[in-house]
Design an enzyme around this catalytic site. Structure first.
Site, PDB file in Angstrom:
ATOM      1  N   GLN A 134       0.826  -1.209   0.000  1.00  0.00           N
ATOM      2  CA  GLN A 134       0.000   0.000   0.000  1.00  0.00           C
ATOM      3  C   GLN A 134       0.860   1.259   0.000  1.00  0.00           C
ATOM      4  O   GLN A 134       0.423   2.321  -0.451  1.00  0.00           O
ATOM      5  CB  GLN A 134      -0.930  -0.010   1.212  1.00  0.00           C
ATOM      6  CG  GLN A 134      -2.010  -1.069   1.158  1.00  0.00           C
ATOM      7  CD  GLN A 134      -3.045  -0.797   0.082  1.00  0.00           C
ATOM      8  OE1 GLN A 134      -3.489   0.348  -0.104  1.00  0.00           O
ATOM      9  NE2 GLN A 134      -3.431  -1.832  -0.646  1.00  0.00           N
ATOM     10  N   ASP A 199       8.438  -3.424  -8.077  1.00  0.00           N
ATOM     11  CA  ASP A 199       8.767  -2.030  -7.745  1.00  0.00           C
ATOM     12  C   ASP A 199       8.618  -1.719  -6.256  1.00  0.00           C
ATOM     13  O   ASP A 199       8.561  -0.548  -5.874  1.00  0.00           O
ATOM     14  CB  ASP A 199       7.890  -1.068  -8.552  1.00  0.00           C
ATOM     15  CG  ASP A 199       8.488  -0.739  -9.911  1.00  0.00           C
ATOM     16  OD1 ASP A 199       9.669  -1.083 -10.141  1.00  0.00           O
ATOM     17  OD2 ASP A 199       7.781  -0.169 -10.757  1.00  0.00           O
ATOM     18  N   HIS A 225      17.028   0.351  -6.762  1.00  0.00           N
ATOM     19  CA  HIS A 225      15.736   0.037  -6.150  1.00  0.00           C
ATOM     20  C   HIS A 225      15.405  -1.446  -6.263  1.00  0.00           C
ATOM     21  O   HIS A 225      14.625  -1.981  -5.457  1.00  0.00           O
ATOM     22  CB  HIS A 225      14.629   0.896  -6.777  1.00  0.00           C
ATOM     23  CG  HIS A 225      14.224   0.478  -8.157  1.00  0.00           C
ATOM     24  ND1 HIS A 225      14.808   0.995  -9.288  1.00  0.00           N
ATOM     25  CD2 HIS A 225      13.306  -0.420  -8.594  1.00  0.00           C
ATOM     26  CE1 HIS A 225      14.266   0.452 -10.358  1.00  0.00           C
ATOM     27  NE2 HIS A 225      13.348  -0.409  -9.968  1.00  0.00           N
ATOM     28  N   LYS A 310       7.628  -2.818 -19.211  1.00  0.00           N
ATOM     29  CA  LYS A 310       7.709  -1.746 -20.201  1.00  0.00           C
ATOM     30  C   LYS A 310       6.358  -1.502 -20.867  1.00  0.00           C
ATOM     31  O   LYS A 310       5.955  -0.357 -21.099  1.00  0.00           O
ATOM     32  CB  LYS A 310       8.787  -2.106 -21.237  1.00  0.00           C
ATOM     33  CG  LYS A 310       9.134  -0.969 -22.189  1.00  0.00           C
ATOM     34  CD  LYS A 310      10.290  -1.331 -23.086  1.00  0.00           C
ATOM     35  CE  LYS A 310      11.643  -1.098 -22.454  1.00  0.00           C
ATOM     36  NZ  LYS A 310      12.171  -2.170 -21.630  1.00  0.00           N
ATOM     37  N   ASP A 317       1.906   5.736 -18.844  1.00  0.00           N
ATOM     38  CA  ASP A 317       2.497   7.076 -18.867  1.00  0.00           C
ATOM     39  C   ASP A 317       1.961   7.887 -20.047  1.00  0.00           C
ATOM     40  O   ASP A 317       1.659   9.073 -19.909  1.00  0.00           O
ATOM     41  CB  ASP A 317       4.020   6.987 -18.924  1.00  0.00           C
ATOM     42  CG  ASP A 317       4.620   6.413 -17.652  1.00  0.00           C
ATOM     43  OD1 ASP A 317       3.867   6.229 -16.676  1.00  0.00           O
ATOM     44  OD2 ASP A 317       5.835   6.138 -17.628  1.00  0.00           O
ATOM     45  N   ARG A 350       6.214 -12.975 -34.314  1.00  0.00           N
ATOM     46  CA  ARG A 350       6.171 -13.111 -35.773  1.00  0.00           C
ATOM     47  C   ARG A 350       7.090 -12.102 -36.443  1.00  0.00           C
ATOM     48  O   ARG A 350       7.288 -10.981 -35.959  1.00  0.00           O
ATOM     49  CB  ARG A 350       4.747 -12.901 -36.278  1.00  0.00           C
ATOM     50  CG  ARG A 350       3.885 -14.139 -36.319  1.00  0.00           C
ATOM     51  CD  ARG A 350       4.263 -15.098 -37.432  1.00  0.00           C
ATOM     52  NE  ARG A 350       4.157 -14.481 -38.728  1.00  0.00           N
ATOM     53  CZ  ARG A 350       3.029 -14.386 -39.440  1.00  0.00           C
ATOM     54  NH1 ARG A 350       1.911 -14.892 -38.946  1.00  0.00           N
ATOM     55  NH2 ARG A 350       3.019 -13.825 -40.621  1.00  0.00           N
ATOM     56  N   HIS A 374      12.507  15.925 -19.330  1.00  0.00           N
ATOM     57  CA  HIS A 374      12.072  17.309 -19.579  1.00  0.00           C
ATOM     58  C   HIS A 374      12.937  18.259 -18.754  1.00  0.00           C
ATOM     59  O   HIS A 374      13.248  17.997 -17.583  1.00  0.00           O
ATOM     60  CB  HIS A 374      10.602  17.455 -19.186  1.00  0.00           C
ATOM     61  CG  HIS A 374       9.982  18.750 -19.614  1.00  0.00           C
ATOM     62  ND1 HIS A 374      10.220  19.939 -18.964  1.00  0.00           N
ATOM     63  CD2 HIS A 374       9.138  19.035 -20.631  1.00  0.00           C
ATOM     64  CE1 HIS A 374       9.538  20.903 -19.551  1.00  0.00           C
ATOM     65  NE2 HIS A 374       8.866  20.378 -20.571  1.00  0.00           N
TER      66      HIS A 374
END
Length: 629
Positions: A134, A199, A225, A310, A317, A350, A374
């Site tokens: 959590q 994660d 991490h 990914k 995102d 394929r 950014h």
């Protein structure tokens, strides 16, 4: 496990329920009133076999006293030992039993904005409903990017659930498409748990914590991490006493726990991020044998970088940032299959899907350019890091046994680390302690948008790379690059932040598609490689580059102008690319580097710098025409 141990385990899981009437008319209805098949007695199991058209095995299951509690442990080898002689019968039984697990009646449904309504196995829900998991609700997926893109408010919590869902989708698709792979319910459950928990070890503001904060506060410590994810996973299991719960769903300890951890970080003999994973000549994994090596390519694919982690973060995102996702992972699910390559079994797709895989890596690169790296998001991350470094000696977090830890040492104790989330920002911002004043001022400047000033961006010359050991010297080099024209303000190295960013397709200078194996429609068991020139002439020639972003901590106009001239002069000295606004911020400097002023022969811009009379430049007159190249 030998035959005697296997049979003993199955018998011990099955209570003695002799005397029940297997043909009772109420037996079928009672079966479905027991939502958990682990509660079935022997006659419930026999009733289930009849419903599945497998009544010929009733006497076998009854004679061995196999109740619902024994079903998760049944393997094909166990059935063979019990007397199920034909492979077809064994596979039918295993598939029916696995179907019980894959769609449990007591599964919970999550309504996810990316994947829609998804079912989560009860064991996954037990893991989700722990303080350690959590905690991910309060860690932003994109860290400081939220200060640039208002939609980027999503957290590691929903991403982890999405990865668990996709991991289950892929492994179940392979199992259904290729039953000869002998993927069992333990494999499926372990893969989903790895996706769910991959994660757990992220700190405040995600990658900012392990990429910037820890290197500054714990110098010399090699920590990622992923390391904390393993430790936190162990802490989650032990502190919530989930060992018996794992076993009740058929997992074998410690083998399956090792398999889950290896999926997150790789084999114990390999340090994450340090070179290529081990070769197949010596199988480095303990959780699963080499014939099931393809299972390690689902959650975190060390071989090609194509994995469900990914897929989820690209889709999630892009959705929250408002950027188009050009990769369709649902097509990959339709075409994925396992093929043999030498001694290895790997996940292939394929041949016609090669273009879509390039789209996947291109989308990842687009997200890095437009969002993850950014220029404003990066400087917000730098300012938060500065504030946390200043506050670190003064923040106390209680860990095991009441021992106190700082933010940087909390990674050594998972009880303390569980309490460390993005909320540390508000804790510092709203504190009244005088020793946190400097850190508090930095965070208040972020809130009021008083950010460090953007100076410019450049790149090293082609084939040139700035090495890691040089990073700490770059600010000194900028200050030492004194412009040929005088500046009004004297600057120091501590006034500059120089951020070096590596952009690639996930494998440094390598093309990741070269690692992928493809199959053709005419022979799905034969794999091929596809070269870039077989796909398109418009694909990248290089797959890695560095961007150098420079900021100034002083925000007054004179200091910023001086900093920009220092920056342009530094670019000239180092033979870096011309800053995009170089002709505007330092028009007297850019002509000093001839190769910065070559114009395209097809250009129609009659006001380009090369066409200005030489005396304008010699006398340092500022051109009045448009100066962008």
């Amino acid at each position: 496990m030998n035959r005697g141990e296997s049979r003993k385990r199955l018998r011990s899981s099955s209570p003695d329920t002799e005397g029940a009437d297997s043909r009772s008319p109420e037996r079928g209805n009672l079966l479905f009133k027991k939502s958990n098949y682990l509660e079935w007695d022997v006659e419930d199991v026999c009733s289930f076999l009849r419903m599945q058209g497998l009544e010929k095995f009733e006497q076998l299951f009854r004679g061995e006293k196999l109740s619902g509690a024994a079903l998760p442990y049944l393997t094909e080898l166990d059935l063979e030992q019990l007397g199920v002689s034909t492979l077809g019968d064994r596979l039918k039984l295993i598939n029916c039993i696995d179907a019980l697990w894959q769609s449990p009646i007591d599964a919970k449904v999550f309504n996810d904005p990316i994947h829609g309504h998804i079912e989560m196995h009860p064991l996954l829900v037990r893991i989700i409903d722990t303080p350690q998991f959590q905690r991910l609700r309060f860690i932003k997926q994109l860290g400081g990017t939220y200060f640039v893109y208002p939609g980027a408010s999503h957290n590691r919590f929903e991403h982890s659930i999405g990865v668990a869902h996709l991991a289950g989708q892929l492994v179940k698709a392979l199992s259904s498409r290729q039953p000869e792979l002998r993927i069992n319910h333990r494999d499926i459950l372990c893969v989903q748990i790895a996706g769910l928990c991959h994660d757990l070890g992220h700190g405040p503001f995600s990658h900012m914590f392990d990429g910037k904060f820890i290197p500054l506060t714990r110098k010399g410590l090699k920590w990622k991490h992923e390391d904390a994810s393993l430790t936190m996973f162990e802490h989650l299991i032990s502190s919530n006493t989930l060992e018996r719960v794992l076993q009740s769903y058929g997992l074998v300890l410690p083998e399956d726990l090792e398999f889950i951890k290896e999926q997150i970080r790789g084999p114990a003999t390999w340090s994450h991020g340090e070179g290529d994973p081990p070769k197949a000549s010596v199988w480095p994994y303990k959780g699963r044998p080499q014939k099931k090596g393809f299972l390690y390519e689902i959650v975190a694919n060390k071989r090609t970088g194509i994995d469900v982690d990914k897929w989820d973060y690209l889709a999630r995102d892009c959705h929250h940032l408002g950027i188009r996702n050009n990769f369709d992972f649902e097509r990959f699910l339709k075409f994925a299959r396992v093929c043999e390559v030498g001694k290895m079994k790997v996940i292939c797709t394929r041949d016609k899907e090669v273009g879509d895989l390039y789209n996947m890596f291109h989308t990842r690169n687009t997200l890095h350019r437009r969002a993850y790296q950014h220029r404003v998001g990066n400087i917000v991350g730098c300012m938060i890091t500065e504030a946390m470094v200043l506050a670190d000696p003064h923040i106390r977090i209680s860990g095991a046994g009441g021992k106190l830890y700082t933010m940087s040492t909390a990674i050594d104790d998972m009880e303390a680390y569980t309490k460390l989330t993005d909320s540390i920002f508000e804790q510092i911002l709203h504190s009244s302690e005088p020793e946190l004043r400097e850190a508090r001022d930095i965070l208040n400047n972020i809130i009021c948008r008083r950010l460090y000033k953007w100076i410019g961006q450049t790149q090293p010359a082609a084939e040139t790379i700035i090495q890691q050991e040089e990073f700490d010297e770059l600010a000194d080099q900028v200050v030492a690059a004194v412009p040929s024209t005088p500046v009004e303000v004297q600057l120091h190295a501590e006034d500059f932040i120089v951020n070096v960013v590596r952009m690639d397709y996930g494998m440094a200078e390598k093309d990741p598609i070269n690692k992928v194996r493809f199959y053709c429609k005419n022979n799905p068991n034969w794999t091929i490689k596809i070269r870039k020139d077989q796909v398109s002439q418009l694909l990248p020639e290089r797959f890695t580059e560095q961007l150098i972003q420079v900021y100034c901590k002083k925000t007054d106009e004179k200091s910023v102008q001086a900093a920009r001239k220092h920056f342009v002069q530094w670019c000239i000295n180092r033979n870096f690319t011309k800053p995009r606004d170089g002709d505007v911020v330092a028009p007297e400097l850019t002509p000093l580097k001839p190769d910065w002023n070559n114009t395209d022969s097809d250009s129609d811009d009659s006001n380009s710098r090369d066409e200005l009379p030489s005396h304008h430049l010699a006398n340092n007159h500022r051109p009045k025409a448009k100066l962008f190249e």
